[in-house]
Design an enzyme around this catalytic site. Structure first.
Site, PDB file in Angstrom:
ATOM      1  N   SER A  70       0.801  -1.236   0.000  1.00 27.77           N
ATOM      2  CA  SER A  70       0.000   0.000   0.000  1.00 27.77           C
ATOM      3  C   SER A  70       0.827   1.276   0.000  1.00 27.77           C
ATOM      4  CB  SER A  70      -0.925   0.016   1.201  1.00 27.77           C
ATOM      5  OG  SER A  70      -2.022  -0.806   0.940  1.00 27.77           O
ATOM      6  N   LYS A  73       0.455   3.489  -2.887  1.00 25.65           N
ATOM      7  CA  LYS A  73      -0.764   4.264  -3.175  1.00 25.65           C
ATOM      8  C   LYS A  73      -0.549   5.776  -3.300  1.00 25.65           C
ATOM      9  CE  LYS A  73      -3.779   0.711  -1.209  1.00 25.65           C
ATOM     10  NZ  LYS A  73      -4.449   0.259   0.022  1.00 25.65           N
ATOM     11  N   TYR A 195      -2.834  -2.706 -10.471  1.00 27.07           N
ATOM     12  CA  TYR A 195      -2.836  -2.443  -9.031  1.00 27.07           C
ATOM     13  C   TYR A 195      -2.052  -3.523  -8.278  1.00 27.07           C
ATOM     14  CZ  TYR A 195      -4.397  -2.257  -4.200  1.00 27.07           C
ATOM     15  OH  TYR A 195      -4.411  -2.243  -2.830  1.00 27.07           O
ATOM     16  N   TYR A 247      -4.730   4.333   7.500  1.00 27.75           N
ATOM     17  CA  TYR A 247      -6.084   3.746   7.575  1.00 27.75           C
ATOM     18  C   TYR A 247      -6.810   4.199   8.826  1.00 27.75           C
ATOM     19  CZ  TYR A 247      -3.217   0.762   4.673  1.00 27.75           C
ATOM     20  OH  TYR A 247      -2.324   0.304   3.779  1.00 27.75           O
ATOM     21  N   VAL A 265       1.184  -3.687   3.854  1.00 21.30           N
ATOM     22  CA  VAL A 265       1.162  -4.985   4.535  1.00 21.30           C
ATOM     23  C   VAL A 265       2.433  -5.801   4.300  1.00 21.30           C
ATOM     24  CG1 VAL A 265      -1.356  -5.234   4.715  1.00 21.30           C
ATOM     25  CG2 VAL A 265      -0.173  -6.056   2.660  1.00 21.30           C
TER      26      VAL A 265
HETATM   27  N1  GLN Z   1      -1.935  -5.290  -2.101  1.00 20.92           N
HETATM   28  C1  GLN Z   1      -2.549  -5.113  -0.817  1.00 20.92           C
HETATM   29  C2  GLN Z   1      -4.076  -5.209  -0.935  1.00 20.92           C
HETATM   30  O1  GLN Z   1      -4.680  -4.549  -1.712  1.00 20.92           O
HETATM   31  C3  GLN Z   1      -2.135  -3.822  -0.214  1.00 20.92           C
HETATM   32  C4  GLN Z   1      -2.756  -3.622   1.137  1.00 20.92           C
HETATM   33  C5  GLN Z   1      -1.901  -2.934   2.107  1.00 20.92           C
HETATM   34  O2  GLN Z   1      -0.676  -2.868   1.980  1.00 20.92           O
HETATM   35  N2  GLN Z   1      -2.507  -2.432   3.167  1.00 20.92           N
HETATM   36  O3  GLN Z   1      -4.673  -5.943  -0.215  1.00 20.92           O
END
Ligand code: GLN
Length: 615
Positions: A70, A73, A195, A247, A265
């Site tokens: 993430s 992003k 993505y 988040y 993550v």
């Molecule tokens: N690729 C992961 C997902 O979309 C990214 C989520 C994350 O890093 N919080 O679930």
């Protein structure tokens, strides 16, 4: 900059300390919902801090690569803004925090868009906006953008990519709901693949710190010096990181740590202190919200120890004015004739010099504006010196331009000296013209003095023709007979422009009276090729006379070079001494005149020193 030895760096020591302190923390769990991620060694732990000039401080496994997830992003959001502009992006993806988990299936239904680009729903919509001809080209644009941020070429973890692609049903569901609501258009599976693939780019903690430092450095990569994005994208990226980056922990993160940040993550966290540095941490043990447990602890400790919180108490801005004086207190280095000097000692009041220091931005310039508004009515010239000014932000550029408008309305000539070329270029983009800029305060003072003198017909033009010997200032108090008695001792000598009239180190055995043209005394500055102007002589002035009083040292101490065609009346000291026998009163009178000139010079120097040390 040379590579420093970090062994003795207190900063490096702190990073190592923090690393050691949290090495034993084993709370949290590695992500398993993407099967491939569960294979990671949970003990891995790395920290890196990078400054906007490219210095990195690292501890632990800061070179171990993991998938960015993430953290991709906010960066892809920046690229989407490059592609579509800030306004259009706002209609497609909002900027409101959700307070929900990263993968929650909620949308801003009122505006028919995902809430923000930091949760999956928003990130998928953002990726869908990346332009390019087909999957390959679009992904290459994304990868190149990350490489500009990281300053090196990056690769994709194909296993993680395939693993998420095979199991990312929830993300697929989100994308199809968005398609259904017409939040997305185009090839949904291609958007999803993009993505998943952007999430699988491999980075390490050092890369994250460099990427964060690029954001801290207004979009310029500190290592490659390449532009990754524009400052307006940086602002947008940091805004969404600050409000939504962590988040459903975003509010508490801002409260505790106080930096824009983003987690993934894969175990990474990036955090940015704009203008100062970027942080990258890696530890794959996650809390229930999907944020790295040790990463949060490290950032919290760093923030507390070094007072990084953006809303810590701030120093209150001081004025940017370090000194104010008038042209009556400090004169230019140009020599003036006695009548000119007398005139400028009074009229120099019309010249106001403001020496500025430190950073120029709204709060520091506001104080200058107030001081200018109070400035004496008679001010005709204002010189703002920027020699010791630091950063000049865009609001300072606007305010300086407003000051210029105010000066025009008051019929005041505004001159800026000593500002760096970059600032001058920005001002010129605001309609400033070349005349407003001079190199040094000395140049500006001279320009203003000349202007005042010309206006009152005291200017140097009044003695453009060669002066006769009797017109010289040193003979002001001499009778015609006295002048006639001394005249035969002089010989007339002419020089071409750039001729050296006096050379440093040569024997000092004669006196010069300047009859025509100009000559400058300058010193070569140690460790540079530049020369510092001490003074410029004009017609009517005597020079070289000081050696007469200096019985021990008879060497010249500086160069005097003709600026124009020059004519001098030259008197060798041994000839002068014949006066001691033939005409002792004249000899004494001459010495007295030199003495008076010297006294006046010292008086002026004292006044100047006092004015310059007052503040
Ligand atoms: N690729 C992961 C997902 O979309 C990214 C989520 C994350 O890093 N919080 O679930």
């Amino acid at each position: 900059m040379n590579k420093p030895n970090l062994e003795y760096s207190p900063i490096q020591t702190s990073i190592i300390n923090i690393y050691q302190r949290y090495q034993s923390v084993k709370e949290g769990k590695v992500a398993t919902y993407i099967p491939e991620l569960s294979k990671v060694d949970p003990n891995l732990f790395g920290i890196c801090i990078t400054t906007p000039d490219g210095q990195s401080y690292q501890a632990g496994e800061s070179h171990h690569c993991f998938t960015i997830q993430s953290i991709s992003k906010p960066f892809v959001y920046g690229l989407a803004i490059v592609d579509h502009g800030l306004e259009k992006i706002m209609t497609k993806v909002g900027v409101e925090p959700t307070g929900e988990a990263f993968n929650s299936i909620i949308f801003d239904e009122e505006n028919n868009r995902p809430y923000n680009p930091m949760v999956n729903a928003g990130a998928i919509a953002t990726t869908a906006l990346i332009q390019g001809n087909g999957y390959e080209e679009r992904f290459n644009r994304i990868l190149r953008m990350f490489e500009r941020f990281a300053g090196r070429s990056l690769e994709v973890d194909e296993a993680v990519f395939e693993s998420e692609r095979a199991t990312g049903h929830r993300n697929r569901a989100i994308a199809y709901l968005e398609l259904n609501a017409q939040m997305l258009e185009g090839n949904i599976d291609e958007h999803l693949d993009l993505y998943f693939r952007q999430c699988s780019i491999l980075v390490n903690a050092k890369d994250l710190a460099v990427m964060a430092a690029t954001l801290a450095n207004n979009g310029i990569n500190p290592i490659t010096k390449q532009k990754a994005v524009n400052p307006e994208e940086v602002r947008a990226i940091l805004s969404v990181m600050a409000s939504c980056g962590m988040y459903d922990f975003s509010g508490e993160w801002l409260y505790r740590i106080g930096l824009p940040a983003k987690s993934g993550v894969g175990g990474g966290i990036v955090a940015v202190l704009p203008g100062q540095f970027g942080i990258g941490t890696f530890s794959p043990l996650l809390d229930p919200r999907g944020n790295s447990v040790r990463g949060i602890k490290v950032c919290e400790e760093l923030s507390q120890r070094f007072k990084f919180h953006l809303f810590n108490s701030h120093p209150i801005s001081q004025t940017c004015v370090s000194r104010i004086y008038t042209g009556a207190m400090v004169a230019s280095k140009r020599q003036r004739r006695t009548f000119q000097r007398d005139f400028l000692d009074k009229e120099g009041e019309q010249i106001l010099v403001y020496e500025l220091k430190g950073d120029l931005y709204f709060a520091t310039i506001e104080k200058l504006v107030r001081q200018l508004q109070n400035c004496q009515r008679q001010a005709k010239f204002i010189i703002l010196d920027g020699n010791r000014v630091g950063n000049v932000n865009s609001s300072a550029i606007t305010l300086l331009s407003d000051i210029r408008q105010w000066c025009i309305s008051q019929k005041i000539t505004l001159i800026l000296t000593g500002f760096p070329q970059t600032t001058i270029t920005r001002l010129k983009a605001n309609n400033w013209t070349d005349e407003a800029f001079l190199g040094t305060i000395d140049n500006a003072l001279e320009w203003c003095e000349n202007y005042l003198l010309e206006q009152s017909n005291y200017g140097d033009k009044t003695f453009k023709d060669k002066l006769s010997l009797g017109d010289m200032d040193i003979f002001n108090t001499f009778t015609e007979e006295e002048k006639a008695a001394i005249a035969p001792l002089f010989t007339e000598v002419s020089y071409q422009p750039n001729d050296v009239i006096i050379q440093e180190g040569e024997k000092a055995d004669r006196l010069f009276l300047l009859a025509k043209g100009m000559a400058t005394v300058s010193l070569s500055l140690s460790d540079s090729n530049q020369r510092k102007r001490l003074t410029t002589y004009i017609p009517g002035i005597a020079f070289g006379e000081l050696a007469l009083f200096n019985v021990n040292v008879s060497q010249r101490t500086a160069d005097i070079v003709a600026d124009t065609e020059v004519t001098c009346y030259v008197l060798p000291f041994d000839k002068l001494k014949t006066l001691l026998v033939t005409n002792p009163e004249i000899y004494i009178k001459l010495l007295q005149t030199f003495g008076t000139t010297l006294v006046n010079t010292i008086k002026r120097a004292t006044l100047e020193i006092r004015s310059l040390s007052a503040q």
